[in-house]
Scaffold this motif. Structure first.
Motif, mmCIF file in Angstrom:
data_model
loop_
_atom_site.group_PDB
_atom_site.id
_atom_site.type_symbol
_atom_site.label_atom_id
_atom_site.label_comp_id
_atom_site.label_asym_id
_atom_site.label_seq_id
_atom_site.Cartn_x
_atom_site.Cartn_y
_atom_site.Cartn_z
ATOM 1 N N GLN A 37 -6.094 6.165 0.087
ATOM 2 C CA GLN A 37 -6.491 7.198 1.480
ATOM 3 C C GLN A 37 -6.922 6.680 1.951
ATOM 4 O O GLN A 37 -6.956 7.405 3.329
ATOM 5 N N LYS A 42 1.383 9.961 -4.892
ATOM 6 C CA LYS A 42 1.038 9.256 -5.451
ATOM 7 C C LYS A 42 0.538 8.614 -7.998
ATOM 8 O O LYS A 42 1.311 6.909 -7.367
ATOM 9 N N THR A 43 0.463 9.157 -7.727
ATOM 10 C CA THR A 43 -0.356 8.810 -8.921
ATOM 11 C C THR A 43 0.978 9.025 -9.409
ATOM 12 O O THR A 43 0.914 8.338 -11.141
ATOM 13 N N VAL A 59 -2.713 2.815 -4.330
ATOM 14 C CA VAL A 59 -2.179 4.040 -3.244
ATOM 15 C C VAL A 59 -4.274 3.920 -2.891
ATOM 16 O O VAL A 59 -4.715 3.814 -3.803
ATOM 17 N N SER A 72 0.942 -1.194 0.076
ATOM 18 C CA SER A 72 0.069 -0.055 0.276
ATOM 19 C C SER A 72 0.944 1.244 0.032
ATOM 20 O O SER A 72 2.005 1.697 0.649
ATOM 21 N N ILE A 73 0.353 1.381 -0.556
ATOM 22 C CA ILE A 73 0.986 3.288 -0.702
ATOM 23 C C ILE A 73 0.206 4.282 -0.462
ATOM 24 O O ILE A 73 -0.502 5.172 -0.652
ATOM 25 N N GLY A 100 0.283 8.580 1.664
ATOM 26 C CA GLY A 100 0.312 9.625 1.249
ATOM 27 C C GLY A 100 -0.880 10.681 0.946
ATOM 28 O O GLY A 100 -1.568 10.307 0.590
ATOM 29 N N GLN A 143 -6.424 6.309 -11.699
ATOM 30 C CA GLN A 143 -7.491 7.025 -10.585
ATOM 31 C C GLN A 143 -8.606 7.723 -11.227
ATOM 32 O O GLN A 143 -9.766 7.617 -10.657
ATOM 33 N N ASP A 147 -4.834 2.892 -8.043
ATOM 34 C CA ASP A 147 -5.042 4.630 -7.811
ATOM 35 C C ASP A 147 -6.139 4.357 -7.104
ATOM 36 O O ASP A 147 -7.358 5.092 -8.460
ATOM 37 N N GLU A 148 -6.351 4.764 -5.830
ATOM 38 C CA GLU A 148 -7.217 5.117 -5.339
ATOM 39 C C GLU A 148 -8.466 4.672 -6.051
ATOM 40 O O GLU A 148 -9.907 5.515 -6.153
ATOM 41 N N LEU A 152 4.455 8.215 1.048
ATOM 42 C CA LEU A 152 4.744 9.667 -0.187
ATOM 43 C C LEU A 152 5.471 10.996 0.637
ATOM 44 O O LEU A 152 3.895 10.823 1.087
#
Ligand SMILES: Nc1ncnc2c1ncn2[C@@H]1O[C@H](COP(=O)(O)OP(=O)(O)OP(=O)(O)O)[C@@H](O)[C@H]1O
Ligand SMILES: [Mg+2]
Length: 238
Positions: free
Chosen positions: A192, A44-45, A190, A35-36, A38, A87, A158-159, A207
């Motif tokens: 949040q 991130k993207t 990625v 998992s990323i 930030g 995303q 991505d999210e 990040l």
């Protein structure tokens, strides 16, 4: 393609003259889940886009399954096994769900789309609907399923939960977990939504302004309120 190891070494990248990523290095083992985290705008993207060859690279290398792909363009990276679900959930709004899925098959037989319906039964119910008629959650399912049909060895998400209702997030997380458990792909996630990101991952990186400022295991991060507050924007999990 079986799951592959991803090795990123000293990667610096950005857009034109704008440096965004600085000296990013990490490894995800074959079949691993990273998992990323930030805050907004931390890169991130840009990291996902850089793995796909969509940014300008200033330094560093990317290695997939032991092959250096640094010099390859985006299409060749996809052929090397990288699958990216952006995303923005890019689907074809004017095509039906089923037609969208066909675009993900590459050279596979048409009946392979049953794999997408097994992963997301909702897509089967909606197979005759146009992309434009789908909810945000259904669009995310479709974007993910279309990428999965290409049998990537490394999946970049991505999210995927952004802006979606909790019940839909649960469906997506269940599907991502099943994919990971199958061992068929390495997954970079990625996200949040901290609890989802930490529950899913074996390893985490954070990040901050394009640099990795923390890396480790989810339990260590869960118990580190200072790091969470500083880099993720929450003081702890409730
Ligand atoms: N096409 C672009 N050209 C120039 N700068 C860009 C471009 N895309 C992003 N940036 C900049 O790069 C930095 C990182 O953006 P990025 O989209 O990677 O962040 P992020 O962590 O994915 O944010 P979010 O959580 O909001 O999606 C930001 O300062 C952003 O303004
Ligand atoms: Mg982003």
């Amino acid at each position: 393609m079986p799951a592959a190891t991803l090795e990123v070494a000293g990667l610096s990248a950005g857009y034109g003259q704008t440096h965004v990523l600085e000296d990013v290095s990490f490894t995800v083992p074959a079949g691993g889940r990273l998992s990323i985290l930030g805050r907004n705008g931390m890169g991130k993207t840009t990291l996902m886009a850089s793995l796909m060859g969509l940014t300008r690279r200033y330094a560093g290398s990317v290695n997939v399954g032991g092959s250096d792909i640094t010099a390859l363009g985006t299409a060749a990276r996809a052929r090397s096994g990288l699958g990216f679900v952006p995303q923005t959930r890019e689907i074809f709004k004017g095509l039906t769900v089923e037609e969208n899925l066909f675009t993900g098959l590459k050279n596979r037989p048409r009946q392979a789309i049953e794999e997408a319906y097994a992963l997301f039964p909702r897509l089967h119910e909606r197979r005759r609907n146009l992309g434009s008629q789908l909810s945000g959650g259904e669009q995310q399912m479709l974007a993910t399923a279309r990428t999965i049909l290409g049998q990537p060895s490394i999946l970049l998400l991505d999210e995927p939960l952004e802006g979606l209702a909790p019940v839909i997030c649960d469906m997506l997380m269940e599907a991502f977990t099943r994919l990971a458990d199958s061992g068929a792909m390495t997954i970079l996630f990625v996200e949040q939504r901290l609890d989802s990101a930490l529950t899913f991952a074996e390893d985490v990186i954070i990040l901050e302004r394009g640099r990795i400022v923390w890396s480790g295991k989810p339990p260590a991060l869960r118990s580190d309120a200072a790091v969470l507050e500083r880099y993720v924007g929450v003081g702890g999990l409730h």
